[in-house]
Design an enzyme around this catalytic site. Sequence first.
Site, PDB file in Angstrom:
ATOM      1  N   HIS A 153       0.819  -1.222   0.000  1.00 25.90           N
ATOM      2  CA  HIS A 153       0.000   0.000   0.000  1.00 25.90           C
ATOM      3  C   HIS A 153       0.858   1.280   0.000  1.00 25.90           C
ATOM      4  O   HIS A 153       0.647   2.186  -0.805  1.00 25.90           O
ATOM      5  CB  HIS A 153      -0.924   0.044   1.215  1.00 25.90           C
TER       6      HIS A 153
ATOM      7  N   LYS B  40      -0.381   0.379  13.654  1.00 23.01           N
ATOM      8  CA  LYS B  40      -1.651  -0.008  14.287  1.00 23.01           C
ATOM      9  C   LYS B  40      -1.692   0.593  15.684  1.00 23.01           C
ATOM     10  O   LYS B  40      -0.666   0.887  16.278  1.00 23.01           O
ATOM     11  CB  LYS B  40      -1.757  -1.530  14.362  1.00 23.01           C
TER      12      LYS B  40
HETATM   13  C1  BG6 Z   1      -4.773  -4.597   4.692  1.00 25.77           C
HETATM   14  C2  BG6 Z   1      -3.875  -4.993   5.826  1.00 25.77           C
HETATM   15  O1  BG6 Z   1      -4.153  -4.841   3.458  1.00 25.77           O
HETATM   16  O2  BG6 Z   1      -5.077  -3.217   4.789  1.00 25.77           O
HETATM   17  C3  BG6 Z   1      -4.541  -4.686   7.157  1.00 25.77           C
HETATM   18  O3  BG6 Z   1      -3.612  -6.387   5.748  1.00 25.77           O
HETATM   19  C4  BG6 Z   1      -4.951  -3.240   7.209  1.00 25.77           C
HETATM   20  O4  BG6 Z   1      -3.672  -4.988   8.238  1.00 25.77           O
HETATM   21  C5  BG6 Z   1      -5.770  -2.867   5.971  1.00 25.77           C
HETATM   22  O5  BG6 Z   1      -5.728  -3.047   8.376  1.00 25.77           O
HETATM   23  C6  BG6 Z   1      -6.023  -1.382   5.929  1.00 25.77           C
HETATM   24  O6  BG6 Z   1      -6.960  -1.129   4.935  1.00 25.77           O
HETATM   25  P1  BG6 Z   1      -7.940   0.120   5.053  1.00 25.77           P
HETATM   26  O7  BG6 Z   1      -8.671   0.120   3.760  1.00 25.77           O
HETATM   27  O8  BG6 Z   1      -8.809  -0.152   6.246  1.00 25.77           O
HETATM   28  O9  BG6 Z   1      -7.057   1.303   5.253  1.00 25.77           O
END
Ligand code: BG6
Length: 488
Positions: free
Chosen positions: A234, A334
């Site tokens: 990401h 987190k």
């Molecule tokens: C996921 C991760 O790809 O993305 C998670 O595995 C994380 O740990 C999540 O919480 C976050 O996604 P978003 O869309 O809630 O920001």
Amino acid sequence: MSFDLVLFGGTGDLAWRKLMPALFQAFRHGTLPARGRIIGVARDDLSDAQYRALIRSRFDQVELAKRPSPEEFDRFAALLHFLRMDLSRPDDYARLADMLRQRPADTVVMYLATAPSLFTVTCEQLAASGLNTDNTRIVLEKPLGHDLASNRAINQAVRKVLSEKQIFRIDHYLGKPSVQNLFALRFGNALFEPLWRRENISHIQITIAEDLGVESRGAFYDNTGALRDMVQNHALQLLCALGMEPPINAHADAIRDEKLKVLRSLKPWTPHELDQHLIRGQYGAGTIGGQAVHAYRDEPGVGPHSQTETFVALRCEIANWRWAGVPFYIRTGKRLPARDARIVVNFRPAPHAIFRVPNGAVNRLVIHLQPKDGLELHLLAQGQQSRLASINAAPALAPVHLDLDFDKRFGSERVGAYERLLLDVIDGRLNLFVRADEQEEAWRWVEPILAHSQQDASGPRPYAAGTWGPSAASAMIARDGHCWTEEC
Ligand code: BG6
């Protein structure tokens, strides 16, 4: 048009947390092709009716506005089916083939929301059972491997039986409306492009903060950590969107070629540099929104001596003419104070001061990704001037900002990331999916960072849940003369 969506991992966390709600939204919005089947696949022994009841019960945990009414669910449930499969047994694929043959669909999507260790065998078995045809598409969920070697092994095995245009490697951040707006901002508007370079930008901060902990995914997460879970995919995809050159058109490969160049230009760090540029943290007990929360090591599935990082702050550089020397800071974690994903582009100060400017006030573009979706442009302006000010004193400026709220402008009910991406798979649009070479390049860059972390005997630094991570993250950015925006 008709479709079959076979959801491997059909009773898993991702299926009920993200995929079913997204499919239901598409159904509600009338964008899901009407003639379709969603076939949940797992080892559980469930009938269609039991599977529908299970999915219905899971919708209780979905936010109210996105929950179906009983009548809506009944209509949606007519699409849902269940097939019990052991993914290592060829006979079970034969049963799937029978089921699909009974009612051939225009498009068949195989969504692999399983552990990545099952990707290879599943693709091989699908091909061996004649389930790979011209209208088959495969979706591979992240994490795609654990390191470069395992990522390559999966990609090679999958490419043996499928062509690249059949493979949809998902990074759901690319499906977020706010991330698409980042592309629109950069490549649909001429305004920022001349400024978008080292001469004008001092540094960029990419923050993806989550207030949630690891929830029920402790065992998975403990084997993964923030570097693999968030940074390798990401965060680096966001960095690519910020750093890439304008693509020649909006086609999938034109965009992916440019992102690949950014990944190839990432400056590799030596272990010595990583001592300075990498901060890993792990949350301890603390308070979030007035609620006491457990330490990471007390989460179910996590060992009492875990050395897994739940926080990363990392300094990156893109070594090319546009960006040489401009730090890009990635920060994700987190149990931080809030769910808050944003990018802050900090411009250089005016080259010559004729005004007095408050400390730390610079031109800044803040790109809010979530929960807010919008843009803020921070400027300096002259407010009320004191008549008592000395005639020779430089006039003082005050910070002001323009605030553009896309949720207000376009409505907060816009198509969500998974909804958008699932429809793209059904329609065969690859623009928002990651190509194998991009993924490999990202792993190649991250691998020395993972190796360095593994050798770090002192482990991740503790931080209290509800704070912005270890103080070393502030010290890291302060070394360059900068500060995280909420601290400036
Ligand atoms: C996921 C991760 O790809 O993305 C998670 O595995 C994380 O740990 C999540 O919480 C976050 O996604 P978003 O869309 O809630 O920001």
